[in-house]
Design an enzyme around this catalytic site. Structure first.
Site, mmCIF file in Angstrom:
data_model
loop_
_atom_site.group_PDB
_atom_site.id
_atom_site.type_symbol
_atom_site.label_atom_id
_atom_site.label_comp_id
_atom_site.label_asym_id
_atom_site.label_seq_id
_atom_site.Cartn_x
_atom_site.Cartn_y
_atom_site.Cartn_z
ATOM 1 N N TYR A 207 -35.532 -45.824 15.998
ATOM 2 C CA TYR A 207 -35.255 -44.547 16.138
ATOM 3 C C TYR A 207 -33.987 -44.416 16.917
ATOM 4 O O TYR A 207 -33.899 -45.016 18.057
ATOM 5 C CB TYR A 207 -36.433 -43.619 16.593
ATOM 6 C CG TYR A 207 -37.430 -43.609 15.808
ATOM 7 C CD1 TYR A 207 -37.471 -43.911 14.335
ATOM 8 C CD2 TYR A 207 -38.690 -43.147 16.261
ATOM 9 C CE1 TYR A 207 -38.627 -43.692 13.575
ATOM 10 C CE2 TYR A 207 -39.830 -43.051 15.233
ATOM 11 C CZ TYR A 207 -39.742 -43.355 13.957
ATOM 12 O OH TYR A 207 -40.771 -43.128 13.111
ATOM 13 N N PRO B 69 -45.470 -33.873 9.683
ATOM 14 C CA PRO B 69 -46.515 -32.964 9.298
ATOM 15 C C PRO B 69 -46.305 -31.564 9.124
ATOM 16 O O PRO B 69 -46.995 -30.758 8.635
ATOM 17 C CB PRO B 69 -47.709 -33.285 10.453
ATOM 18 C CG PRO B 69 -46.592 -33.583 11.570
ATOM 19 C CD PRO B 69 -45.454 -34.500 10.812
ATOM 20 N N LEU B 70 -44.954 -31.186 9.935
ATOM 21 C CA LEU B 70 -44.326 -29.904 9.785
ATOM 22 C C LEU B 70 -43.719 -29.611 8.370
ATOM 23 O O LEU B 70 -43.241 -28.428 8.319
ATOM 24 C CB LEU B 70 -43.426 -29.334 10.896
ATOM 25 C CG LEU B 70 -44.116 -29.512 12.166
ATOM 26 C CD1 LEU B 70 -43.260 -29.540 13.389
ATOM 27 C CD2 LEU B 70 -44.968 -28.029 12.310
ATOM 28 N N ALA B 71 -43.700 -30.516 7.454
ATOM 29 C CA ALA B 71 -42.839 -30.159 6.021
ATOM 30 C C ALA B 71 -41.593 -29.779 6.733
ATOM 31 O O ALA B 71 -41.112 -29.004 5.978
ATOM 32 C CB ALA B 71 -43.580 -29.360 5.406
ATOM 33 N N GLY C 14 -40.545 -28.210 8.852
ATOM 34 C CA GLY C 14 -40.359 -26.511 9.071
ATOM 35 C C GLY C 14 -40.048 -25.675 8.046
ATOM 36 O O GLY C 14 -39.918 -24.517 8.223
HETATM 37 N N1 LIG Z 1 -43.661 -43.902 9.780
HETATM 38 C C1 LIG Z 1 -42.411 -43.494 9.104
HETATM 39 O O1 LIG Z 1 -42.104 -43.939 7.896
HETATM 40 C C2 LIG Z 1 -42.038 -42.101 9.448
HETATM 41 C C3 LIG Z 1 -40.873 -41.495 8.795
HETATM 42 C C4 LIG Z 1 -40.563 -40.478 9.472
HETATM 43 C C5 LIG Z 1 -41.044 -39.735 10.687
HETATM 44 N N2 LIG Z 1 -41.839 -40.573 11.329
HETATM 45 C C6 LIG Z 1 -42.704 -39.945 12.825
HETATM 46 O O2 LIG Z 1 -43.022 -39.007 12.357
HETATM 47 C C7 LIG Z 1 -42.544 -37.801 13.378
HETATM 48 C C8 LIG Z 1 -42.256 -36.453 12.636
HETATM 49 O O3 LIG Z 1 -41.656 -36.439 11.557
HETATM 50 P P1 LIG Z 1 -40.302 -35.761 11.229
HETATM 51 O O4 LIG Z 1 -39.657 -35.388 12.382
HETATM 52 O O5 LIG Z 1 -39.489 -36.244 10.069
HETATM 53 O O6 LIG Z 1 -40.987 -34.411 10.394
HETATM 54 P P2 LIG Z 1 -41.634 -33.152 10.953
HETATM 55 O O7 LIG Z 1 -42.549 -33.228 12.176
HETATM 56 O O8 LIG Z 1 -42.335 -32.302 9.845
HETATM 57 O O9 LIG Z 1 -40.580 -31.941 11.177
HETATM 58 C C9 LIG Z 1 -39.718 -31.791 12.523
HETATM 59 C C10 LIG Z 1 -38.350 -31.401 12.350
HETATM 60 O O10 LIG Z 1 -38.407 -30.176 11.572
HETATM 61 C C11 LIG Z 1 -37.598 -29.271 12.540
HETATM 62 N N3 LIG Z 1 -38.349 -28.105 12.359
HETATM 63 C C12 LIG Z 1 -39.903 -27.830 12.247
HETATM 64 N N4 LIG Z 1 -40.119 -26.300 12.291
HETATM 65 C C13 LIG Z 1 -38.820 -25.955 12.047
HETATM 66 C C14 LIG Z 1 -38.556 -24.439 12.151
HETATM 67 N N5 LIG Z 1 -39.374 -23.434 12.015
HETATM 68 N N6 LIG Z 1 -37.223 -23.968 12.134
HETATM 69 C C15 LIG Z 1 -36.196 -25.117 12.226
HETATM 70 N N7 LIG Z 1 -36.588 -26.400 12.259
HETATM 71 C C16 LIG Z 1 -37.868 -26.899 12.429
HETATM 72 C C17 LIG Z 1 -37.831 -29.687 13.804
HETATM 73 O O11 LIG Z 1 -36.753 -29.209 14.648
HETATM 74 P P3 LIG Z 1 -36.795 -29.082 15.948
HETATM 75 O O12 LIG Z 1 -36.774 -30.243 16.861
HETATM 76 O O13 LIG Z 1 -35.858 -28.042 16.183
HETATM 77 O O14 LIG Z 1 -38.081 -28.378 16.290
HETATM 78 C C18 LIG Z 1 -37.524 -31.178 13.449
HETATM 79 O O15 LIG Z 1 -36.110 -31.687 13.226
HETATM 80 C C19 LIG Z 1 -41.386 -38.601 13.744
HETATM 81 O O16 LIG Z 1 -40.618 -37.998 15.150
HETATM 82 C C20 LIG Z 1 -41.663 -39.609 13.959
HETATM 83 O O17 LIG Z 1 -42.294 -40.258 14.969
HETATM 84 C C21 LIG Z 1 -42.603 -41.623 10.990
#
Ligand SMILES: NC(=O)c1ccc[n+]([C@@H]2O[C@H](COP(=O)([O-])OP(=O)(O)OC[C@H]3O[C@@H](n4cnc5c(N)ncnc54)[C@H](OP(=O)(O)O)[C@@H]3O)[C@@H](O)[C@H]2O)c1
Length: 327
Positions: free
Chosen positions: A62, A235-237, A239
């Site tokens: 990361y 999980p937040l798709a 956002g």
């Molecule tokens: N195992 C794997 O292959 C894998 C792959 C990807 C991720 N991950 C893990 O999973 C975690 C979560 O995944 P993710 O971050 O990709 O997806 P997520 O939790 O679905 O989405 C988070 C992203 O969405 C934005 N967001 C959420 N709500 C919003 C809204 N209402 N308006 C504007 N932006 C919004 C957040 O921005 P803000 O920061 O501004 O809230 C952030 O950039 C990562 O941190 C990582 O630890 C694992």
């Protein structure tokens, strides 16, 4: 906040986990200022702890290691008691140019790489142990006995307490389980209201449903049978259902977001709480890894543990998110 148990990891995990992928900045968006990352990360970490979130997800890759490093500096700076936290990280992905100029983007579960990766994570995180280590993405060349040898060394030296995988299929987990001296405690997969394929796989029909045959079919049931926690990444798709302007024309987004907001308004909770509550309602005890550094969004997600969706609400959301009716 309620908790979830991971065998051998030390102590109970908060029902919501914080994904720390962006603690080193959102690479590609030109946000690599360390001072700024420490400031933003500190606020995120303080908020998470105030919300009783004690589980933190990392990976060696990361932000090229910067996310672990920023997190490690924050633990030290904030004098956080290590035993009050569960720290998970991942290994096994290597990018092109590592180390040779011609070396391609690849996966590497060799003993040497696993051991080296863990040493790097421990150093950057400034800790003497990792509570859970995940294999990030399945390596086509994986040799289970070699992985077992690496895990045995890491466990014996006290550097890793428990082991799991990410993005693995049931047969791949079966292969590993056969060789490993420890149980797999988690499989981290992409699952959210707009990525329902692992749930769709359990709906069997001779009608319009896609024929079974995807390698990840049966994952959720496999996890439940073997006591493996299903961790949900994204999980937040991203956002898209809780306020972020979609940069795609996916026709499922608008109706699903409208329903999320309708249910949120009816309960007086933020939209994020409904998006996450949909995962929490599943009997596989899905563990959402929320990927935000925004304090307000962390608090909004934490509210999900107060929401229990009815069966009918869960299915209304599922149908909207999957975009097709049930057989
Ligand atoms: N195992 C794997 O292959 C894998 C792959 C990807 C991720 N991950 C893990 O999973 C975690 C979560 O995944 P993710 O971050 O990709 O997806 P997520 O939790 O679905 O989405 C988070 C992203 O969405 C934005 N967001 C959420 N709500 C919003 C809204 N209402 N308006 C504007 N932006 C919004 C957040 O921005 P803000 O920061 O501004 O809230 C952030 O950039 C990562 O941190 C990582 O630890 C694992």
């Amino acid at each position: 906040m309620s908790t979830l148990d991971y065998p051998s990891s030390g102590h109970p995990a908060s029902r919501i986990a914080l994904g720390c992928m962006h603690f080193g900045g959102n690479r590609g968006r030109g946000e690599m200022d360390k001072t700024e990352n420490l400031r933003t990360g500190r606020k995120a970490l303080e908020t998470a702890l105030e919300e009783d979130i004690n589980f933190f997800d990392h990976a060696d890759i990361y932000s090229g290691g910067d996310s672990e490093e920023v997190f490690g500096e924050l633990i030290k700076e904030m004098r956080l008691p290590r035993d009050s936290m569960l720290i998970q990280t991942k290994c096994g992905i290597r990018f092109n140019g590592d180390p040779g100029a011609d070396d391609p983007h690849r996966y590497d579960f060799s003993e040497e790489h696993i051991l080296r990766s863990v040493e790097g994570s421990l150093r950057r995180l400034g800790t003497d142990r990792i509570d859970i280590l995940l294999l990030h993405r399945p390596d086509a060349l994986m040799e289970p006995e070699e992985i077992a040898a690496a895990f045995a060394k890491l466990h014996a030296s006290g550097k890793v307490r428990a082991f799991g995988v990410s993005n693995h299929t049931p047969p791949q987990m079966e292969l590993l389980r056969d060789a490993l001296p420890f149980p797999l405690v988690a499989n981290q997969v992409e699952i959210n209201l707009l990525k329902t394929s692992l749930i769709d796989a359990g709906i069997v029909s001779a009608g319009r449903e896609p024929a079974l045959g995807h390698p990840a079919d049966g994952s959720l049931e496999y996890h439940r049978l073997h006591g493996i926690v299903t961790q949900a990444w994204a999980p937040l798709a991203y956002g898209y259902l809780s306020g972020r302007n979609p940069d795609t024309d996916d026709p499922r987004i608008q109706p699903t977001a409208a329903l999320v907001h309708e249910l949120a308004d009816a309960r007086g909770v933020p939209a994020e709480a409904i998006v996450i509550a949909w995962l929490l309602r599943h009997p596989a005890k899905i563990h959402p890894i929320i990927g935000t550094r925004d304090p307000a969004r962390i608090r909004a997600c934490a509210k999900s543990t107060d929401v229990r969706l009815t069966r009918e609400e869960w299915y209304r959301l599922y149908l909207a998110g999957r975009g097709t009716s049930l057989p």
